[in-house]
Design an enzyme around this catalytic site. Structure first.
Site, PDB file in Angstrom:
ATOM      1  N   GLU A   1       0.941  -1.098   0.086  1.00 40.38           N
ATOM      2  CA  GLU A   1       0.048   0.018   0.096  1.00 40.38           C
ATOM      3  C   GLU A   1       0.890   1.256   0.027  1.00 40.38           C
ATOM      4  OE1 GLU A   1      -3.141  -0.027  -0.405  1.00 40.38           O
ATOM      5  OE2 GLU A   1      -3.554  -1.984   0.064  1.00 40.38           O
TER       6      GLU A   1
ATOM      7  N   CYS B   1      -1.680   9.372   3.589  1.00 32.61           N
ATOM      8  CA  CYS B   1      -1.471   8.912   2.259  1.00 32.61           C
ATOM      9  C   CYS B   1      -2.836   9.325   1.524  1.00 32.61           C
ATOM     10  CB  CYS B   1      -1.212   7.297   2.115  1.00 32.61           C
ATOM     11  SG  CYS B   1      -2.539   6.403   3.036  1.00 32.61           S
TER      12      CYS B   1
HETATM   13  P1  NAD Z   1       8.794   4.646   3.781  1.00 30.72           P
HETATM   14  O1  NAD Z   1       8.763   3.921   2.370  1.00 30.72           O
HETATM   15  O2  NAD Z   1      10.179   5.787   3.889  1.00 30.72           O
HETATM   16  O3  NAD Z   1       8.935   3.475   4.943  1.00 30.72           O
HETATM   17  C1  NAD Z   1       7.875   2.703   5.270  1.00 30.72           C
HETATM   18  C2  NAD Z   1       8.655   1.368   6.276  1.00 30.72           C
HETATM   19  O4  NAD Z   1       9.269   0.953   5.007  1.00 30.72           O
HETATM   20  C3  NAD Z   1       9.482   1.892   7.254  1.00 30.72           C
HETATM   21  O5  NAD Z   1       9.286   1.013   8.227  1.00 30.72           O
HETATM   22  C4  NAD Z   1      10.857   1.763   6.692  1.00 30.72           C
HETATM   23  O6  NAD Z   1      11.975   1.902   7.621  1.00 30.72           O
HETATM   24  C5  NAD Z   1      10.835   0.755   5.803  1.00 30.72           C
HETATM   25  N1  NAD Z   1      11.799   0.636   4.499  1.00 30.72           N
HETATM   26  C6  NAD Z   1      12.434   1.876   4.085  1.00 30.72           C
HETATM   27  N2  NAD Z   1      13.383   1.135   3.156  1.00 30.72           N
HETATM   28  C7  NAD Z   1      13.162  -0.154   3.175  1.00 30.72           C
HETATM   29  C8  NAD Z   1      13.634  -1.030   2.303  1.00 30.72           C
HETATM   30  N3  NAD Z   1      14.659  -0.912   1.404  1.00 30.72           N
HETATM   31  N4  NAD Z   1      13.306  -2.338   2.583  1.00 30.72           N
HETATM   32  C9  NAD Z   1      12.620  -2.704   3.522  1.00 30.72           C
HETATM   33  N5  NAD Z   1      11.909  -1.635   4.417  1.00 30.72           N
HETATM   34  C10 NAD Z   1      12.217  -0.263   4.218  1.00 30.72           C
HETATM   35  O7  NAD Z   1       7.592   5.574   4.063  1.00 30.72           O
HETATM   36  P2  NAD Z   1       7.286   6.536   5.261  1.00 30.72           P
HETATM   37  O8  NAD Z   1       7.855   7.646   5.093  1.00 30.72           O
HETATM   38  O9  NAD Z   1       7.371   5.857   6.511  1.00 30.72           O
HETATM   39  O10 NAD Z   1       5.675   6.699   4.959  1.00 30.72           O
HETATM   40  C11 NAD Z   1       5.119   7.543   3.996  1.00 30.72           C
HETATM   41  C12 NAD Z   1       4.766   7.073   2.867  1.00 30.72           C
HETATM   42  O11 NAD Z   1       3.793   5.894   3.282  1.00 30.72           O
HETATM   43  C13 NAD Z   1       4.077   7.838   1.993  1.00 30.72           C
HETATM   44  O12 NAD Z   1       4.280   7.735   0.577  1.00 30.72           O
HETATM   45  C14 NAD Z   1       2.688   7.557   1.981  1.00 30.72           C
HETATM   46  O13 NAD Z   1       1.906   7.807   0.902  1.00 30.72           O
HETATM   47  C15 NAD Z   1       2.703   6.042   2.178  1.00 30.72           C
HETATM   48  N6  NAD Z   1       1.398   5.445   2.985  1.00 30.72           N
HETATM   49  C16 NAD Z   1       0.599   4.758   2.204  1.00 30.72           C
HETATM   50  C17 NAD Z   1      -0.345   4.175   2.765  1.00 30.72           C
HETATM   51  C18 NAD Z   1      -1.420   3.283   2.063  1.00 30.72           C
HETATM   52  O14 NAD Z   1      -2.328   2.871   2.862  1.00 30.72           O
HETATM   53  N7  NAD Z   1      -1.585   3.402   0.649  1.00 30.72           N
HETATM   54  C19 NAD Z   1      -0.868   4.484   4.116  1.00 30.72           C
HETATM   55  C20 NAD Z   1       0.171   5.202   4.845  1.00 30.72           C
HETATM   56  C21 NAD Z   1       1.314   5.601   4.288  1.00 30.72           C
END
Ligand code: NAD
Length: 978
Positions: free
Chosen positions: A723, A757
């Site tokens: 997501e 998001c």
């Molecule tokens: P992010 O992608 O930076 O991080 C999300 C998670 O992934 C964190 O726990 C992070 O540590 C981990 N992560 C980062 N790099 C990784 C890798 N290479 N391998 C595995 N895990 C890794 O996102 P964020 O800044 O924490 O959150 C904001 C983003 O999330 C925005 O883009 C938002 O739109 C999205 N979001 C989407 C939804 C949805 O339901 N579609 C809901 C909430 C947030």
């Protein structure tokens, strides 16, 4: 200050108990009351109906044409451009059977209108498009019809007109129409209008005194752009003195001033303001009998008036926001509704309130605003020999009944004053209130409705109301409990909890070795968890939901301090968490509680079983550190998997607390593991060969990185449920109500500092509406309060960290050179320790300037021509993202066209586009925004599961018993695994 505790207690009483009290307190009216009510109705029915009555009779809200007419009436006159007017007319006249209304009505005007509408509908059907035949004629005719309708409800476009139209037999209270203020400029304009009106009324009042002479009705939400409990301090500092000024003006010219009642959540604030004003005879307040606390409010007012030695006018109404109150209580998960949901209970409460008001000696001057003959006759009976009170009716309504009364008892007319476009929301309220099937006015005009059914005492028709809000999803699950943040004691409690920083230690950051250990341990525990079966797993998840609810203060404080959430956001997130746990429990029970028996040939048994895949990695973002974290974990657990959950590095404490609660609830320690850390830990986790699935929520770029890593692994191919982000659009045409649109933009783009998001990133607004919308939007944004998240008055708290703020600033600087800045909210002093970023908006000539998600309170605005809607939709599709879309329009065919042509996961029409509710709006996008299935939806768990089909040859062991003993329909049977 008088004691409000009886008001607070009554508000929380459940409806059944409240009704029992009422039935015990209110005596059945004497027998003559029924006869009197019957006579009032009979005589009224013998008189020619007023236009409103005739209109209601012909076009009630129970037929499609009536609803269409209401929509036309609400929007036609305020739409600025012809193309949109034509689209509205085509949309509305194109539906329904207009011919069946021809020549029915006793009113010539209604018949003419029906003829015009039927002719218009014919033109549309035959010509296909209104444009081809007689378009200007039809447009003009409809506009004229709406003006005529408006004229029935509005006394005049100016106070002078209205005064000139007054009927000397009646008293008047003038209401200056208008939407609630969204901006300080609106509030100032309304203040000036009230000031002028008071002076004009004063010139004609003829020394009758403020109680019985003409008066003015004031809506407090028109005088302050943020008339909300959360803003109490500033409302009292800014609004109370202005109202006092109006009070003094009114007092000087002997004009009564009555404060109108609004939504239930504004009651305490209204009383706070009123208390500062009660110093002269002539002040009044409207009290709504449909509120369960109405009696307590009447008692409170009587006591206050007595204590201050003044005479207070109390206008008793039934209440005009009924549907809105029910909706809000359900959405907020309140323990009980603020209003009676059984209309007869409101009628009963009306009489109970009347009793209290008459008991208020001369300190209360009661005014009974009702069109219901039974209520009228009952009030006459309750009044006995007392004469110092009055009836009230609405201008344009109730004439036929009050003509019979006004000569013998004073009656006041509540008379709206203003321009047609301001009238419309008021008009729609009236139509909704009186045009619905259950209303007295509707039955009264329906000659076929037997009089007997209209004159029964409410005692005889009480049926009991709707199930209370927490039972909204019964019997499957309880809805998460919410708190009413407009209640003074709840607010104090919440601020107290939020201010206390929880003392949970930050869990140590995991090492890659910890990750390996966690996955191995989870793999060892997964089988027994899966074999536990859906029913037992559901019980454990439900235990967890209860534990989360009881840990609310602590968890909310964690959300406020670790994630910078405002109190309302923390509360919403907590409730979403509880809903996830209960919803997935229900799904586990439903789909993992037994095998599906499949149809097949005789002599064979075919069964399909869902089971866990093994070990799921659940990787979540910081922006919903509790709800998304727990949601992913709960879905994987419900489907029978063990889980290694990785919290976002910004929010590990909340995650640790949630995992603790899940363990306490009965999830074995071996089945659920928490790892913490950033990218390296995420990488270590996703490349572990023991994983059998990944559930990820976060940015699109991270999802792609994970996808590549998974693809590079040898061994089984495992599912990735991702997501991700979106460039969420909001499209508004010129039929949208600007005030409603702006309320929803503010919430959708800026609430949670735009860090959802689902937040709106780009607003496409039709050219003709753009100027008004931008003006209102800038004015409304200027009223937002930026501050510390632990104060309830804060609308916008900090962004998550300095890195996020710097990214937002860099984007704002970049786009600021290429687009016009519409506004930017300044950051108040004293917030240096918080990473604040002021909400702002830019007008873009070209939407292509926005190529990726910008995760914060920055709104991009683009104007579009109605004829070029197609290119807006193309742009949305070409962006590749497809998460949320907001549409604002009064034209069904408009939003349907948009909805059908964009590829987006969640579409919201005429409402905000954030705050999806589990099981109600399953959430998730497509394209660059996610793989699906949606979170909190009926299909979620299937993706976390694997399936086994078992086919048994029954003939091999002797034969098909089912066939030999009768039918064998495929069905679910309990599997009895233990
Ligand atoms: P992010 O992608 O930076 O991080 C999300 C998670 O992934 C964190 O726990 C992070 O540590 C981990 N992560 C980062 N790099 C990784 C890798 N290479 N391998 C595995 N895990 C890794 O996102 P964020 O800044 O924490 O959150 C904001 C983003 O999330 C925005 O883009 C938002 O739109 C999205 N979001 C989407 C939804 C949805 O339901 N579609 C809901 C909430 C947030």
């Amino acid at each position: 200050m008088s004691d409000r505790s009886p008001i607070i207690t009554a508000h929380r009483q459940d409806e059944a108990a409240c009704l029992r009290d009422l039935l015990a307190q209110v005596a059945l009216p004497p027998a003559w009351v029924q006869a009197r009510a019957a006579q009032l109705i009979q005589v009224a029915r013998n008189r020619p109906p007023a236009l409103f009555d005739a209109l209601l009779q012909e076009f009630s809200l129970s037929n499609a044409e009536g609803v269409s007419l209401m929509v036309i009436a609400e929007s036609l006159l305020r739409i600025p451009d012809r193309a949109t007017i034509d689209a509205l007319i085509e949309d509305r006249l194109g539906h329904g059977d207009w011919h069946r209304h021809l020549g029915h009505s006793p009113s010539r005007l209604v018949n003419v209108a029906a003829w015009g509408l039927a002719t218009g509908a014919d033109l549309l059907h035959h010509a296909g498009l209104v444009v081809r035949l007689g378009e200007p004629v039809l447009r003009a005719a409809l506009a004229q019809a709406v003006r005529l309708l408006a004229h029935q409800f509005v006394m005049g476009s100016s106070i002078e007109d209205a005064l000139a139209r007054s009927d000397t037999r009646y008293r008047y209270s003038f209401d200056m129409l208008g939407e609630g203020a969204r901006t300080q400029a609106d509030a100032d304009r309304h203040f000036d209008a009230y000031t002028e009106a008071i002076a004009a009324i004063g010139r004609t009042s003829g020394g009758q005194g403020p109680i019985v002479g003409p008066g003015i009705s004031v809506k407090l939400s028109a005088l302050h752009p943020r008339f909300e409990t959360a803003q109490t301090e500033r409302v009292l500092a800014q609004l109370a003195p202005r109202l006092a000024e109006l009070g003094r003006l009114a007092q000087d010219v002997n004009v009564g001033l009555t404060i109108d009642a609004e939504e239930a959540h504004r009651l305490h604030l209204t009383l706070d303001v009123l208390e500062r004003l009660v110093w002269w005879d002539g002040l009044g307040l409207a009290v709504q009998a449909y509120q369960k606390r109405a009696r307590a409010v009447c008692g409170y007012l009587a006591e206050m008036a007595r204590a201050r030695g003044v005479r207070l006018v109390v206008r008793l109404v039934k209440g005009a926001y009924w549907d809105g109150e029910i909706k809000r209580a359900q959405e907020a998960g309140l323990a009980t509704y603020p209003v009676f949901t059984d209309k007869a209970a409101t009628d009963l409460s009306y009489l109970a309130c009347a009793h209290i008001l008459f008991g208020g000696e001369t300190f209360i001057y009661p005014a009974f605003a009702t069109h219901n003959a039974q209520s009228i006759a009952s009030i006459e009976a309750l009044a006995g020999s007392r004469t110092d009170w009055e009836f009230q009716r609405l201008h344009g309504m109730g004439e036929r009944i009050y003509e019979q009364i006004v000569a013998s008892h004073p009656c006041r007319v509540y008379a709206p004053v203003g321009h047609h476009h301001d009238l419309l929301p008021y008009l729609v309220r009236r139509l909704l209130e009186n045009g619905a099937n259950g209303s007295f006015v509707n039955h009264m005009v329906d000659e076929d409705a037997p009089i007997d059914s209209l004159i029964q005492a409410p005692h005889q028709v009480c049926r009991g109301g709707l199930p209370e809000p927490p039972l909204m999803f019964a019997p499957e699950r309880r809805a998460a409990v919410g708190w009413d943040l407009s209640e003074p004691d709840v607010r104090a409690m919440m601020e107290g909890h939020a201010a206390a920083r929880p003392d949970h230690p930050r869990p140590p950051t995991s090492a890659p070795a910890d990750v390996n250990h966690a996955v191995d341990a989870a793999a060892a525990a997964a089988g027994s968890w899966d074999r536990l079966g859906g029913e037992r797993r559901a019980e454990i998840l439900e235990n967890a939901s209860d534990l989360v609810e009881s840990a609310a203060p602590d968890l909310m404080a964690g959300l406020v301090h670790e994630a910078g959430k405002t109190i309302p956001d923390a509360l919403a997130e907590l409730r979403e968490t509880v809903d996830f746990l209960r919803y997935y429990a229900v799904q586990a029970r439903k789909h993992f509680g037994g095998d599906m028996v499949l149809p097949g040939p005789a002599g064979e048994s075919n069964r399909l079983r869902l089971k866990g895949r093994g070990v799921f990695a659940a990787i979540s973002p910081w922006n919903f550190p509790l709800a998304i974290f727990v949601g992913q974990v709960a879905a994987a657990l419900a489907a029978g998997n063990a889980v290694v959950a990785k919290a976002a590095p910004q929010t590990p404490r909340i995650a640790a607390r949630a995992v603790d609660l899940l363990h306490q609830a009965g999830v074995p320690r071996g089945v659920l593991h928490l790892v913490t850390g950033g990218v390296e830990i995420g990488q270590a986790l996703t490349q572990h060969p023991g994983l059998t699935g990944v559930s990820f929520t976060g940015s699109t770029a991270t999802a792609q990185a994970i996808n590549r890593r998974l693809a590079a692994r040898s061994g089984p191919i495992i599912p990735l449920i991702a997501e991700t982000g979106g460039i969420n659009a909001l499209i508004a045409d010129s039929s949208a109500l600007p005030e409603q649109l702006v309320d929803d933009i503010i919430v959708s783009a800026f609430r949670s500092a735009g860090q959802r998001c689902s937040s709106a990133r780009i607003l496409f607004v039709q050219n003709e509406a753009a100027k008004t919308v931008e003006r209102l939007l800038a004015g409304a944004a200027a009223e937002l309060r930026l501050g510390s998240p632990w104060h309830l008055s804060t609308d916008i708290g900090p962004v998550i960290d300095a890195a996020a703020r710097d990214r937002l600033q860099a984007h704002a600087d970049w786009i600021g050179h290429r687009a016009a800045r519409l506004f930017e909210c300044p950051i108040p002093d004293g917030l240096a320790e918080l990473t604040m970023f002021g909400p702002r908006a830019f007008r873009l000539e070209n939407a292509d300037l926005l190529g990726a998600e910008v995760f914060g309170p920055i709104l991009h605005v683009v104007h579009f021509a109605r004829s070029h809607l197609g290119s807006v939709l193309d742009w949305i599709n070409a962006s590749g993202y497809g998460l949320t879309l907001g549409i604002h329009s009064r034209i069904d065919s408009f939003w349907q066209q948009v909805a059908e042509n964009v590829r987006v996961g969640n579409i919201y029409v005429n409402r905000g586009q954030i705050g999806a509710v589990v099981g109600v709006q399953p959430f998730g996008g497509e394209g660059l925004s996610g793989t699906g299935p949606k979170a909190g939806g009926p299909h979620t768990l299937f993706r976390y599961a694997t399936e086994t089909t078992t086919s048994i040859n029954l003939a091999a062991i002797g034969g098909d018993v089912g066939l030999l003993t009768g039918g064998r329909q495929p069905k679910f049977t309990p599997c009895g695994r233990s």
